[in-house]
Design a protein around this motif. Structure first.
Motif, PDB file in Angstrom:
ATOM      1  N   PHE A  22      -2.344  -4.493  10.029  1.00  0.00           N
ATOM      2  CA  PHE A  22      -2.655  -5.768   9.381  1.00  0.00           C
ATOM      3  C   PHE A  22      -1.638  -6.017   8.282  1.00  0.00           C
ATOM      4  O   PHE A  22      -1.540  -5.232   7.333  1.00  0.00           O
ATOM      5  N   ASP A  23      -0.890  -7.137   8.377  1.00  0.00           N
ATOM      6  CA  ASP A  23       0.131  -7.449   7.370  1.00  0.00           C
ATOM      7  C   ASP A  23      -0.433  -7.576   5.961  1.00  0.00           C
ATOM      8  O   ASP A  23       0.296  -7.377   4.987  1.00  0.00           O
ATOM      9  N   ASN A  24      -1.718  -7.915   5.822  1.00  0.00           N
ATOM     10  CA  ASN A  24      -2.292  -8.082   4.492  1.00  0.00           C
ATOM     11  C   ASN A  24      -2.585  -6.753   3.807  1.00  0.00           C
ATOM     12  O   ASN A  24      -2.873  -6.735   2.609  1.00  0.00           O
ATOM     13  N   ASP A  25      -2.536  -5.647   4.562  1.00  0.00           N
ATOM     14  CA  ASP A  25      -2.629  -4.331   3.943  1.00  0.00           C
ATOM     15  C   ASP A  25      -1.292  -4.014   3.280  1.00  0.00           C
ATOM     16  O   ASP A  25      -0.261  -4.574   3.643  1.00  0.00           O
ATOM     17  N   THR A  26      -1.324  -3.112   2.323  1.00  0.00           N
ATOM     18  CA  THR A  26      -0.098  -2.643   1.685  1.00  0.00           C
ATOM     19  C   THR A  26       0.202  -1.252   2.218  1.00  0.00           C
ATOM     20  O   THR A  26      -0.620  -0.330   2.040  1.00  0.00           O
ATOM     21  N   ASN A  76       2.090   5.810   9.585  1.00  0.00           N
ATOM     22  CA  ASN A  76       3.144   5.457   8.634  1.00  0.00           C
ATOM     23  C   ASN A  76       2.570   4.702   7.435  1.00  0.00           C
ATOM     24  O   ASN A  76       3.192   3.784   6.897  1.00  0.00           O
ATOM     25  N   GLY A  77       1.361   5.097   7.016  1.00  0.00           N
ATOM     26  CA  GLY A  77       0.745   4.486   5.846  1.00  0.00           C
ATOM     27  C   GLY A  77      -0.006   3.194   6.111  1.00  0.00           C
ATOM     28  O   GLY A  77      -0.609   2.628   5.201  1.00  0.00           O
ATOM     29  N   TRP A  78       0.008   2.711   7.364  1.00  0.00           N
ATOM     30  CA  TRP A  78      -0.734   1.488   7.711  1.00  0.00           C
ATOM     31  C   TRP A  78      -2.122   1.861   8.231  1.00  0.00           C
ATOM     32  O   TRP A  78      -2.228   2.604   9.204  1.00  0.00           O
ATOM     33  N   PRO A  79      -3.199   1.348   7.636  1.00  0.00           N
ATOM     34  CA  PRO A  79      -4.528   1.548   8.223  1.00  0.00           C
ATOM     35  C   PRO A  79      -4.557   0.945   9.629  1.00  0.00           C
ATOM     36  O   PRO A  79      -3.930  -0.091   9.881  1.00  0.00           O
ATOM     37  N   LEU A  80      -5.283   1.592  10.536  1.00  0.00           N
ATOM     38  CA  LEU A  80      -5.335   1.145  11.921  1.00  0.00           C
ATOM     39  C   LEU A  80      -6.690   0.519  12.261  1.00  0.00           C
ATOM     40  O   LEU A  80      -7.721   0.939  11.733  1.00  0.00           O
TER      41      LEU A  80
END
Length: 113
Positions: A22-26, A76-80
């Motif tokens: 999700f692009d809105n995640d950091t 890579n640090g992105w929630p799935l």
């Protein structure tokens, strides 16, 4: 693990269901910004233990505490997340939704259209 789709090789769960970022995640923040109705439509990919074992995925797999307190998987640090309208393994109906939801390559990179 890695699965084949109409978009090429993408990251899927152990059942072959597509996972999204999700692009809105950091990236790397350790938290998810998908709450409320977002979390209903885009359920978190969770695990009962530490980072799950993966096959073919070369990006860094980890975990965070998700919005509901469950252990959410990251790449890579992105929630799935899963997409509620994906019905079968290999479905990619969530790709590009609102231009903020994306499948991931085995390296953990966003695959934007």
């Amino acid at each position: 693990m890695v699965g084949d789709s109409a978009l090429g090789e993408i990251v899927v769960d152990g059942e072959g269901m597509t996972v999204y970022m999700f692009d809105n995640d950091t990236q790397g923040s350790g938290s998810s910004s998908c709450e409320g109705q977002c979390a209903v439509n885009w359920p978190a990919v969770t695990t009962d233990a530490g980072a799950p074992e993966v096959e073919g995925v070369t990006g860094e797999v980890g975990t965070i505490t998700g919005v509901d307190g469950a252990t959410q998987v990251t790449l890579n640090g992105w929630p799935l997340y899963y997409y509620i309208d994906d019905a079968a393994p290999g479905d990619v109906a969530g790709q590009g939704v609102n231009e903020v939801w994306w499948v991931l390559s085995p390296e953990g990179e966003r695959m934007a259209e």
